[in-house]
Write a protein that holds these residues in place. Structure first.
Motif, short mmCIF file in Angstrom:
data_model
loop_
_atom_site.label_atom_id
_atom_site.label_comp_id
_atom_site.label_asym_id
_atom_site.label_seq_id
_atom_site.Cartn_x
_atom_site.Cartn_y
_atom_site.Cartn_z
N ALA A 1 14.98 54.62 27.80
CA ALA A 1 14.47 55.19 26.47
C ALA A 1 15.27 54.27 25.16
N THR A 2 16.57 54.35 25.36
CA THR A 2 17.27 53.79 24.28
C THR A 2 17.00 52.40 24.04
N VAL A 3 16.84 51.69 25.33
CA VAL A 3 16.34 50.33 25.36
C VAL A 3 15.29 50.08 24.52
N LYS A 4 14.03 51.01 24.70
CA LYS A 4 12.93 50.89 23.93
C LYS A 4 13.12 51.09 22.54
N THR A 5 14.03 52.05 21.99
CA THR A 5 14.48 52.18 20.79
C THR A 5 15.19 51.07 20.14
N HIS A 6 15.90 50.33 20.72
CA HIS A 6 16.35 49.03 20.13
C HIS A 6 15.39 48.20 20.03
N LEU A 7 14.32 47.88 21.04
CA LEU A 7 13.39 47.21 20.89
C LEU A 7 12.56 47.33 19.54
N GLN A 8 12.13 48.69 19.39
CA GLN A 8 11.46 49.02 18.26
C GLN A 8 12.32 48.47 16.77
N SER A 9 13.48 48.72 16.80
CA SER A 9 14.56 48.31 15.84
C SER A 9 14.34 46.84 15.55
N ILE A 10 14.48 46.19 16.77
CA ILE A 10 14.19 44.63 16.39
C ILE A 10 13.13 44.02 16.07
N PHE A 11 12.20 44.73 16.62
CA PHE A 11 10.69 44.20 16.08
C PHE A 11 10.53 44.53 14.67
N ALA A 12 11.06 45.76 14.11
CA ALA A 12 10.96 46.04 13.01
C ALA A 12 11.77 45.03 12.13
N LYS A 13 12.95 44.77 12.47
CA LYS A 13 13.84 43.93 11.60
C LYS A 13 13.37 42.42 11.40
N LEU A 14 12.76 42.09 12.84
CA LEU A 14 12.40 40.61 12.60
C LEU A 14 10.81 40.56 12.09
N GLY A 15 10.09 41.54 12.01
CA GLY A 15 8.75 41.67 11.30
C GLY A 15 7.69 40.93 12.72
N VAL A 16 8.06 41.37 13.60
CA VAL A 16 7.29 40.92 14.95
C VAL A 16 6.77 42.26 15.60
#
Length: 205
Positions: free
Chosen positions: A174-189
């Motif tokens: 679940a923490t990995v998924k949270t990191h992924l969501q943050s990465i996607f938001a920051k990169l705009g993808v």
């Protein structure tokens, strides 16, 4: 004459585009391709002025094919003609080097004009695509990726699943998924592939 190679994995669509382009007196279709690998081969062999390509094709997508073509022959101009206008798709195509991006609903005169424009070295973007790029340029810079997010990105690049990333970094899935969501938001993808491609483009990986 403007020499064009047309790529689309749907034979009917590709045939229609070829027939359409041949109606213009200053456009010459010199090659066709049904997938990304065939497009790269045709473009490098024929060295056309313009490549008119779909975005999502087998064996190599339009963005990947564009990147490989321009790495070898940067004088070729690429015009994407697709049904997709999501931010991730637009970003992938433009960062690969495409100077034109139209939707397949575009009328023939707009397609002719776009081919001619990119052949002259100009940009040709569908209105919705131009707006998306303008909004992206005007948006405030995203926060930098954290050290942990960079670790997750590096493991994404290696093709690891969320579960495998969690085990390696000693964190829950679940923490990995949270990191992924943050990465996607920051990169705009919107997906892992686009995140890794953009991170590599920016020298983050």
């Amino acid at each position: 004459m403007i020499r064009v190679v047309v790529a689309d994995d749907h034979p009917v669509v590709r045939g229609g585009l070829v027939a359409l382009l041949r109606e213009a007196p200053d456009l010459e279709v010199v090659g066709e391709a049904a997938d990304g690998e065939a497009l790269v081969e045709a473009a490098l062999r024929l060295a056309p002025d313009v490549v008119l390509t779909d975005l999502r094709m087998p064996r190599a997508g339009g963005a990947e094919a564009t990147r490989r073509i321009l790495a070898a022959l940067p004088s070729i101009r690429v015009l994407v003609l697709t049904t997709y206008d999501t931010d991730a798709d637009i970003l992938a195509a433009t960062e690969a080097g495409a100077t034109g991006y139209l939707l397949k609903a575009a009328p023939p005169l707009e397609i002719y004009a776009a081919v001619r424009a990119v052949a002259r070295g100009e940009r040709a973007m569908a209105p919705s695509v131009a707006r998306a790029l303008a909004e992206r340029a005007a948006a405030p810079s995203k926060a930098a990726l954290s050290a942990r997010e960079l670790e997750v990105l590096a493991r994404m690049r290696a093709g690891e699943t969320n579960a495998a990333i969690g085990r390696a970094l000693h964190i829950g899935e679940a923490t990995v998924k949270t990191h992924l969501q943050s990465i996607f938001a920051k990169l705009g993808v919107r997906d892992r592939t686009s995140a890794v491609a953009l991170a590599m483009e920016r020298g983050l990986l």
